[in-house]
Design an enzyme around this catalytic site. Structure first.
Site, short mmCIF file in Angstrom:
data_model
loop_
_atom_site.label_atom_id
_atom_site.label_comp_id
_atom_site.label_asym_id
_atom_site.label_seq_id
_atom_site.Cartn_x
_atom_site.Cartn_y
_atom_site.Cartn_z
N ASP A 11 -6.30 -6.65 3.73
CA ASP A 11 -7.79 -6.34 3.56
C ASP A 11 -8.83 -6.97 2.55
O ASP A 11 -9.60 -6.94 3.17
CB ASP A 11 -6.76 -5.41 2.22
N ASP A 13 -2.99 -18.27 0.48
CA ASP A 13 -4.50 -18.77 -0.32
C ASP A 13 -5.10 -20.28 0.22
O ASP A 13 -6.23 -19.66 0.85
CB ASP A 13 -3.43 -19.30 -1.02
N ASP A 24 -12.34 -8.43 4.04
CA ASP A 24 -13.93 -8.90 3.71
C ASP A 24 -14.49 -10.08 3.81
O ASP A 24 -15.40 -10.52 3.66
CB ASP A 24 -13.59 -8.13 1.81
N LYS A 49 3.12 -14.95 2.91
CA LYS A 49 2.82 -16.27 1.44
C LYS A 49 4.10 -16.50 1.37
O LYS A 49 5.14 -15.71 0.59
CB LYS A 49 2.55 -15.28 -0.08
N TYR A 61 0.82 -1.12 0.01
CA TYR A 61 0.05 0.01 0.32
C TYR A 61 0.71 1.01 0.43
O TYR A 61 0.20 2.37 -0.68
CB TYR A 61 -0.94 0.22 1.26
C1 IPM Z 1 -10.55 -1.37 3.56
C2 IPM Z 1 -10.94 -0.37 2.18
C3 IPM Z 1 -9.41 0.49 1.98
C4 IPM Z 1 -7.91 -0.72 1.89
C5 IPM Z 1 -9.48 1.29 0.74
C6 IPM Z 1 -11.37 1.86 0.58
C7 IPM Z 1 -8.45 2.40 0.36
O1 IPM Z 1 -10.72 -1.96 1.16
O2 IPM Z 1 -10.62 0.10 4.45
O3 IPM Z 1 -10.05 -2.00 3.85
O4 IPM Z 1 -7.61 -0.89 1.01
O5 IPM Z 1 -7.56 -0.64 3.21
MG MG Z 2 -11.60 -3.33 1.97
#
Ligand code: IPM
Ligand code: MG
Length: 354
Positions: free
Chosen positions: A245, A221, A249, A189, A138
């Protein structure tokens, strides 16, 4: 409690308004809460031509904690990168030194059927994902899009972790594990990436300070697969920025809806930025149908981590449980037989339960 409130974009203002009602109710009970507002993301760009305006930075630096809604919107998608809303988010994380991102994935008994996985796989699930938040690909330099001598263009980024960055987040991970199930799984990884080989070496070294913690390692993975195969095997997951990240999710859907997941991003002194894990959902913005519970639960995390008020954190969490028990559901967690409510009504119900 000096709190900077950054509603941001999309559904941000509506969900933050509900969390602010909770804070105001607590203030009515005698807590000394000061709220000050500023712009971040697209809202910052619209108001000041900058997704992280200097006034916002000043306020955030002076506050004890920051409450954030979400950033992003279609109207900003074609701006040059430095002006995009996401840059505001990345800059505030980096600018405040918020390297430890806690994303709990907790399945409420009332919502086990809202998960896309079988109830027996997720019932009782309680995972804490600790994502490193200010390093990795990042922020690594160099990065960019360049033209090679042969005329071909290429895009490139740099994955990079310094020893001190790995050490400090690993310590946070072991400390969290000490207060929970005493299991830490570090995800990397290391079979392919040098950055990950180094990550693993440092995590193993930090583990010497925590002999009671059962440390394991998993390739990312495999971790993605195990999270949907047998998610209850995990207690604390420690991982870098990009893997965290993605995995966070994925883990959110185990709980039924990303609309239920709060997060805390902490610096070395428990100053924190608190935001729901979901985004700005521009498609449903302004319709009063968004789920405000992740933002309200983020206020609970704020009370727990920045203000060391576990009692208030639990009170907020209990109020959320109560509205779920009452059968109130926003659209994202709705199932037949329940009572569908909007964002404002959900916020009001939590305040009443509080
Ligand atoms: C998160 C989001 C952010 C990230 C984006 C919006 C920059 O996906 O907080 O997980 O990738 O960190
Ligand atoms: Mg995210």
């Amino acid at each position: 409690m000096k709190i900077a409130v950054l509603p941001g974009d999309g559904i941000g203002p509506e969900i933050v308004a509900q969390a602010v009602k909770v804070l105001e109710a607590l203030r009515g009970d005698g807590l000394k809460i000061e709220l000050e507002y500023a712009h971040l993301g697209g809202a910052g760009y619209d108001a000041a031509g900058d997704p992280f305006p200097p006034a916002t930075e000043k306020l955030a630096l002076a506050a004890d904690a920051v409450l954030l809604g979400a950033v992003g919107g279609y109207q900003y998608d074609n701006l040059p990168r430095p002006m995009r809303p996401e840059q505001g988010l990345l800059r505030i994380r980096k600018g405040l030194g918020l390297f430890a991102n806690l994303r709990p994935a907790l399945v409420y008994p009332e919502l086990v059927n809202a998960s896309s996985l079988k109830p027996e796989l997720v019932s009782g699930l309680d995972i804490m994902i600790l994502r490193e938040l200010t390093g990795d690909i990042y922020f690594g330099q160099p990065r960019g899009i360049r033209t090679m001598d042969n005329g071909e263009r290429q895009g490139f980024d740099t994955m990079l972790y310094s020893e001190s960055e790995i050490r400090r987040v690993a310590h946070v991970g072991f400390q969290i594990a000490l207060k929970r199930g005493k299991k830490l799984c570090s995800v990397d990884k290391a079979n392919v990436l040098d950055t990950s080989m180094f990550w693993r070496e440092i995590v193993i070294d930090v583990a010497k300070d925590y002999p009671v913690i059962e440390l394991s390692h998993m390739y990312v993975d495999n971790a993605a697969m195990q999270l949907v195969r047998a998610p209850k095997q995990f207690d604390v997951i420690l991982t870098g920025n990009i893997f965290g990240d993605i995995l966070s999710d994925e883990a959110s859907m185990l709980t039924g809806s990303i609309g239920m997941l709060p997060s805390a991003s902490l610096d070395a002194h428990n100053k924190g930025l608190y935001e729901p894990c979901h985004g700005s959902a521009p498609d449903i913005a302004g319709k009063d149908i968004a789920n405000p519970l992740a933002t309200i639960l983020s206020v609970a995390m704020m009370m727990r981590y920045t203000f060391a008020r576990e009692d208030i954190a639990q009170r907020i969490e209990a109020a959320v449980r109560k509205v779920l028990q009452q059968g109130l559901r926003t659209g994202d967690i709705y199932e037949a037989g329940m009572q569908k409510v909007g964002c404002t009504a959900m916020g009001d119900a939590v305040v009443a339960a509080l």
